[in-house]
Design a protein around this motif. Structure first.
Motif, PDB file in Angstrom:
ATOM      1  N   TRP A 114      61.839  28.610  10.664  1.00  7.37           N
ATOM      2  CA  TRP A 114      60.631  28.744  11.474  1.00  7.37           C
ATOM      3  C   TRP A 114      60.938  29.196  12.900  1.00  7.37           C
ATOM      4  CZ3 TRP A 114      59.774  26.022  15.944  1.00  7.37           C
ATOM      5  CH2 TRP A 114      60.581  24.906  16.179  1.00  7.37           C
ATOM      6  N   GLN A 115      62.009  28.691  13.489  1.00  8.09           N
ATOM      7  CA  GLN A 115      62.288  29.047  14.882  1.00  8.09           C
ATOM      8  C   GLN A 115      62.708  30.511  15.002  1.00  8.09           C
ATOM      9  OE1 GLN A 115      65.040  26.448  16.891  1.00  8.09           O
ATOM     10  NE2 GLN A 115      64.445  27.187  18.918  1.00  8.09           N
ATOM     11  N   HIS A 116      63.536  30.975  14.083  1.00  6.36           N
ATOM     12  CA  HIS A 116      63.903  32.390  14.072  1.00  6.36           C
ATOM     13  C   HIS A 116      62.664  33.265  13.865  1.00  6.36           C
ATOM     14  CE1 HIS A 116      68.392  32.174  13.832  1.00  6.36           C
ATOM     15  NE2 HIS A 116      68.104  30.935  13.474  1.00  6.36           N
ATOM     16  N   THR A 117      61.820  32.869  12.899  1.00  9.49           N
ATOM     17  CA  THR A 117      60.650  33.677  12.560  1.00  9.49           C
ATOM     18  C   THR A 117      59.683  33.769  13.732  1.00  9.49           C
ATOM     19  OG1 THR A 117      60.880  32.939  10.256  1.00  9.49           O
ATOM     20  CG2 THR A 117      58.792  33.960  10.891  1.00  9.49           C
ATOM     21  N   LEU A 118      59.374  32.643  14.355  1.00 12.51           N
ATOM     22  CA  LEU A 118      58.454  32.656  15.491  1.00 12.51           C
ATOM     23  C   LEU A 118      59.027  33.451  16.661  1.00 12.51           C
ATOM     24  CD1 LEU A 118      57.108  28.973  15.492  1.00 12.51           C
ATOM     25  CD2 LEU A 118      55.999  31.031  14.601  1.00 12.51           C
ATOM     26  N   THR A 119      60.341  33.421  16.809  1.00 17.72           N
ATOM     27  CA  THR A 119      60.969  34.204  17.885  1.00 17.72           C
ATOM     28  C   THR A 119      60.770  35.686  17.650  1.00 17.72           C
ATOM     29  OG1 THR A 119      62.628  32.487  18.265  1.00 17.72           O
ATOM     30  CG2 THR A 119      63.129  34.690  19.076  1.00 17.72           C
ATOM     31  N   TYR A 120      61.005  36.148  16.421  1.00 19.77           N
ATOM     32  CA  TYR A 120      60.839  37.568  16.121  1.00 19.77           C
ATOM     33  C   TYR A 120      59.376  37.984  16.218  1.00 19.77           C
ATOM     34  CZ  TYR A 120      65.572  36.852  14.371  1.00 19.77           C
ATOM     35  OH  TYR A 120      66.901  36.521  14.268  1.00 19.77           O
ATOM     36  N   TRP A 121      58.483  37.110  15.807  1.00 21.81           N
ATOM     37  CA  TRP A 121      57.052  37.411  15.966  1.00 21.81           C
ATOM     38  C   TRP A 121      56.680  37.532  17.442  1.00 21.81           C
ATOM     39  CZ3 TRP A 121      54.616  33.473  11.966  1.00 21.81           C
ATOM     40  CH2 TRP A 121      54.876  33.939  10.675  1.00 21.81           C
ATOM     41  N   SER A 122      57.224  36.652  18.270  1.00 22.51           N
ATOM     42  CA  SER A 122      56.856  36.664  19.683  1.00 22.51           C
ATOM     43  C   SER A 122      57.364  37.925  20.388  1.00 22.51           C
ATOM     44  CB  SER A 122      57.402  35.415  20.390  1.00 22.51           C
ATOM     45  OG  SER A 122      58.824  35.438  20.457  1.00 22.51           O
ATOM     46  N   VAL A 123      58.550  38.417  20.010  1.00 25.23           N
ATOM     47  CA  VAL A 123      59.050  39.625  20.665  1.00 25.23           C
ATOM     48  C   VAL A 123      58.212  40.840  20.263  1.00 25.23           C
ATOM     49  CG1 VAL A 123      61.395  38.732  20.873  1.00 25.23           C
ATOM     50  CG2 VAL A 123      60.802  40.109  18.881  1.00 25.23           C
ATOM     51  N   PHE A 124      57.608  40.812  19.079  1.00 24.00           N
ATOM     52  CA  PHE A 124      56.715  41.898  18.698  1.00 24.00           C
ATOM     53  C   PHE A 124      55.388  41.808  19.448  1.00 24.00           C
ATOM     54  CE2 PHE A 124      57.211  44.901  14.993  1.00 24.00           C
ATOM     55  CZ  PHE A 124      58.549  45.128  15.260  1.00 24.00           C
ATOM     56  N   PHE A 125      54.975  40.617  19.825  1.00 28.46           N
ATOM     57  CA  PHE A 125      53.815  40.486  20.704  1.00 28.46           C
ATOM     58  C   PHE A 125      54.117  41.152  22.046  1.00 28.46           C
ATOM     59  CE2 PHE A 125      51.587  38.072  24.046  1.00 28.46           C
ATOM     60  CZ  PHE A 125      50.274  38.271  23.651  1.00 28.46           C
ATOM     61  N   SER A 126      55.336  40.966  22.540  1.00 30.99           N
ATOM     62  CA  SER A 126      55.762  41.628  23.774  1.00 30.99           C
ATOM     63  C   SER A 126      55.743  43.134  23.607  1.00 30.99           C
ATOM     64  CB  SER A 126      57.175  41.150  24.143  1.00 30.99           C
ATOM     65  OG  SER A 126      57.637  41.768  25.307  1.00 30.99           O
ATOM     66  N   PHE A 127      56.173  43.633  22.449  1.00 30.16           N
ATOM     67  CA  PHE A 127      56.125  45.057  22.124  1.00 30.16           C
ATOM     68  C   PHE A 127      54.694  45.576  22.217  1.00 30.16           C
ATOM     69  CE2 PHE A 127      58.115  48.646  19.841  1.00 30.16           C
ATOM     70  CZ  PHE A 127      56.980  49.330  19.408  1.00 30.16           C
ATOM     71  N   GLY A 128      53.750  44.844  21.619  1.00 30.13           N
ATOM     72  CA  GLY A 128      52.349  45.263  21.635  1.00 30.13           C
ATOM     73  C   GLY A 128      51.750  45.281  23.029  1.00 30.13           C
ATOM     74  N   LEU A 129      52.102  44.297  23.844  1.00 30.73           N
ATOM     75  CA  LEU A 129      51.621  44.270  25.224  1.00 30.73           C
ATOM     76  C   LEU A 129      52.009  45.540  25.969  1.00 30.73           C
ATOM     77  CD1 LEU A 129      52.463  40.626  26.407  1.00 30.73           C
ATOM     78  CD2 LEU A 129      50.210  41.530  25.859  1.00 30.73           C
ATOM     79  N   CYS A 130      53.251  45.960  25.760  1.00 28.12           N
ATOM     80  CA  CYS A 130      53.787  47.087  26.518  1.00 28.12           C
ATOM     81  C   CYS A 130      53.243  48.419  26.014  1.00 28.12           C
ATOM     82  CB  CYS A 130      55.313  47.074  26.429  1.00 28.12           C
ATOM     83  SG  CYS A 130      56.118  48.142  27.629  1.00 28.12           S
ATOM     84  N   ILE A 131      53.055  48.542  24.706  1.00 31.32           N
ATOM     85  CA  ILE A 131      52.693  49.837  24.149  1.00 31.32           C
ATOM     86  C   ILE A 131      51.244  50.207  24.436  1.00 31.32           C
ATOM     87  CG2 ILE A 131      51.853  49.134  21.855  1.00 31.32           C
ATOM     88  CD1 ILE A 131      53.602  51.416  20.708  1.00 31.32           C
ATOM     89  N   ALA A 132      50.385  49.219  24.691  1.00 31.75           N
ATOM     90  CA  ALA A 132      48.961  49.505  24.857  1.00 31.75           C
ATOM     91  C   ALA A 132      48.492  49.480  26.303  1.00 31.75           C
ATOM     92  CB  ALA A 132      48.132  48.495  24.041  1.00 31.75           C
ATOM     93  N   LEU A 133      49.340  49.076  27.243  1.00 32.12           N
ATOM     94  CA  LEU A 133      48.881  48.912  28.618  1.00 32.12           C
ATOM     95  C   LEU A 133      48.892  50.219  29.401  1.00 32.12           C
ATOM     96  CD1 LEU A 133      47.842  46.811  30.596  1.00 32.12           C
ATOM     97  CD2 LEU A 133      50.185  46.395  31.317  1.00 32.12           C
ATOM     98  N   LEU A 134      49.736  51.149  29.030  1.00 28.55           N
ATOM     99  CA  LEU A 134      49.861  52.370  29.811  1.00 28.55           C
ATOM    100  C   LEU A 134      48.624  53.262  29.694  1.00 28.55           C
ATOM    101  CD1 LEU A 134      51.701  53.972  31.673  1.00 28.55           C
ATOM    102  CD2 LEU A 134      52.726  55.034  29.654  1.00 28.55           C
ATOM    103  N   GLY A 135      48.050  53.364  28.474  1.00 26.01           N
ATOM    104  CA  GLY A 135      46.920  54.259  28.255  1.00 26.01           C
ATOM    105  C   GLY A 135      45.738  54.039  29.188  1.00 26.01           C
ATOM    106  N   PRO A 136      45.143  52.835  29.221  1.00 25.15           N
ATOM    107  CA  PRO A 136      43.969  52.634  30.070  1.00 25.15           C
ATOM    108  C   PRO A 136      44.262  52.622  31.566  1.00 25.15           C
ATOM    109  CG  PRO A 136      44.590  50.581  29.004  1.00 25.15           C
ATOM    110  CD  PRO A 136      45.429  51.658  28.386  1.00 25.15           C
ATOM    111  N   THR A 137      45.512  52.422  31.955  1.00 28.67           N
ATOM    112  CA  THR A 137      45.836  52.319  33.389  1.00 28.67           C
ATOM    113  C   THR A 137      46.426  53.593  33.966  1.00 28.67           C
ATOM    114  OG1 THR A 137      48.046  51.444  32.888  1.00 28.67           O
ATOM    115  CG2 THR A 137      46.267  49.836  33.171  1.00 28.67           C
TER     116      THR A 137
END
Length: 493
Positions: free
Chosen positions: A16-39
């Motif tokens: 569970w700890q490994h899995t949640l860690t990998y999921w969380s880093v993909f949340f970071s990926f999503g934050l970064c990939i979508a912020l540039l367009g509208p700004t």
């Protein structure tokens, strides 16, 4: 069904700890990939640059994302190197968010976004590799959840940015009236497709008089600082996992010796590094031709499907406001949000569907659905209502292709090939290249080519998938023969 659920739950509790860690880093990926367009237009004001100059920020991010995806597997040799790389990458994203408001020149901004793109590419490859390594034949469900977190991050970041976006011109100039600046800026902000890459669709906005001289009044820097704080817990989560695995210098004990179950009972690290190391002669010797065709076909399918996602999100607004639809700018602006929301919802639904159906069935259903919905959109090209419906259905259908193809291809190759690295790199390449190609076609042939390009690409993708199924059928006896030759005889070590 009950036994299957219990088995997956047992696996999740073990990792569970490994899995949640990998999921969380993909949340970071999503934050970064979508912020540039509208700004991006507020960043243009902050850097006092032209539209042509600011498009290089997109190009630098996408180019380094491709580089990071290609070489990310080099940092996956051990669990320690993987986690240190993920920690550095997620921390780099927070630091980039924090320094973007301080970048007052387009070159500085391009360098910052290039660093973020490199970190995103590394995250993309390592998280997918590690999750496949962890769950192997049961990875489909967890890969669906992994890619759901990209969509979740991509939905959060525009919501954070929206209150800080300039409604009127963010460079005060005595030569520009308030009324014209407000309407022009609104149109350009929605036309993200025109900012997708250098030279792509800039003809559509060249007649808008965006000044570069004057006082910048944008407050978009607050959005980036907020996003830096939102992302900061992600490297902390990675650090916590490293501490738990005794991989930090401050740990009192030596690193834990993970048993084979924790890294997957049948997994081997052979070939799972960069794309170029996959091509080493020692990794290719003795492989049947079908082995190479599976990599090529799987990569080609994701090249097209991720390319469709990239160019559809980039140009659907431009298509909607052009003849024959001529939709209002405000209504057309919701199409991109509908598309990404449906992709996120589709990945959430596929977490459950992956319990019930195999990856190949979900792939077949998704690819046929993509073709059908694009055929209907082409037939009803004059309907604004159906464009919204089709956008939603297209997002739902195409959302699960990447995680399903990754699980399916790795399963065919018995988790011993370079499939994950090749597929991630191919998807990143397709998202960048196909968007530029379709943009050029729309430029020369008109907005109607937007739907036609998607339909042609979808038929090609479906044909490649059928060919992949045939190659899988041919490869299965070869795989069994290789497994028998690799099995040691009694008495051998």
């Amino acid at each position: 069904m009950k036994l299957f659920d219990d088995r997956l739950w047992t696996l999740f509790k073990r990792h569970w700890q490994h899995t949640l860690t990998y999921w969380s880093v993909f949340f970071s990926f999503g934050l970064c990939i979508a912020l540039l367009g509208p700004t991006i237009l507020d960043l243009r004001c902050q850097t006092h640059s032209t539209l042509q100059q600011i498009t290089w920020v997109f190009f630098s991010q996408q180019s380094l994302l491709l580089v990071g995806s290609t070489f990310g597997g080099l940092f996956k040799k051990t669990l320690q190197s993987s986690l240190w790389t993920l920690f550095s990458s997620t921390l780099a994203i927070s630091l980039v968010f924090a320094i973007i408001p301080l970048c007052h020149h387009v070159i500085m901004l391009s360098v910052a976004m290039a660093i973020a793109g490199l970190a995103m590419g590394v995250i993309d490859t390592i998280a997918n590799l590690r999750l496949v390594q962890l769950y192997q034949k049961d990875s489909a469900v967890f890969l669906q959840a992994l890619h759901f977190f990209i969509g979740l991050g991509a939905l959060v970041s525009p919501l954070v940015a929206d209150p800080f976006l300039s409604e009127e011109n963010c460079i005060l100039s005595s030569n520009w009236t308030t009324n014209s600046s407000s309407s022009d800026l609104h149109h350009l902000r929605r036309a993200r497709g025109g900012l997708a890459g250098p030279g792509v669709m800039l003809h559509n906005m060249s007649h808008y008089p965006l000044h570069t001289e004057g006082v910048a009044t944008t407050e978009v820097g607050y959005a980036f600082w907020i996003m830096a704080l939102i992302n900061l817990p992600v490297p902390v989560v990675v650090l916590a996992l490293m501490y738990n695995e005794r991989l930090l210098p401050c740990s009192n004990s030596s690193p834990r010796l993970l048993d084979r179950d924790s890294e997957g009972p049948a997994y081997t690290d052979q070939g799972h590094s960069s794309v170029f190391s996959c091509c080493r002669l020692r990794n290719l010797q003795g492989r049947p031709p079908s082995f190479f065709f599976i990599h090529i076909l799987g990569g080609a399918i994701l090249f097209i499907t991720d390319g469709i996602i990239g160019y559809y999100a980039g140009f659907v607004y431009t298509y909607a406001v052009s003849p024959p639809l001529l939709m209002g700018h405000k209504a057309a602006g919701y199409l991109d949000s509908v598309f990404w929301a449906s992709i996120t919802a589709g990945r959430l639904a596929c977490i459950y569907l992956s319990y019930r159906y195999t990856a190949v069935r979900l792939l077949a259903f998704s690819l046929v659905g993509v073709i059908l919905v694009q055929c209907m959109m082409l037939l009803l090209y004059y309907s604004s209502v159906f464009l919204f419906i089709g956008t939603c259905v297209l997002g739902l259908c195409i959302s699960s292709v990447f995680p399903c193809m990754l699980a399916f291809t790795e399963d065919i190759l018995n988790y011993k090939g370079c499939a994950t690295t090749v597929l991630v790199t191919s998807a990143s390449t397709g998202e960048m290249v196909l968007e530029m190609i379709v943009g050029s076609v729309i430029h020369s042939r008109g907005s109607y080519a937007f739907l036609l390009c998607g339909l042609i690409a979808s038929f090609i993708c479906c044909g490649l998938f059928l060919l992949l199924l045939y190659v899988q059928h041919v490869h299965s006896p070869c795989q069994s023969g290789i497994a028998m030759t690799e099995t040691p005889k009694p008495g051998q070590p």
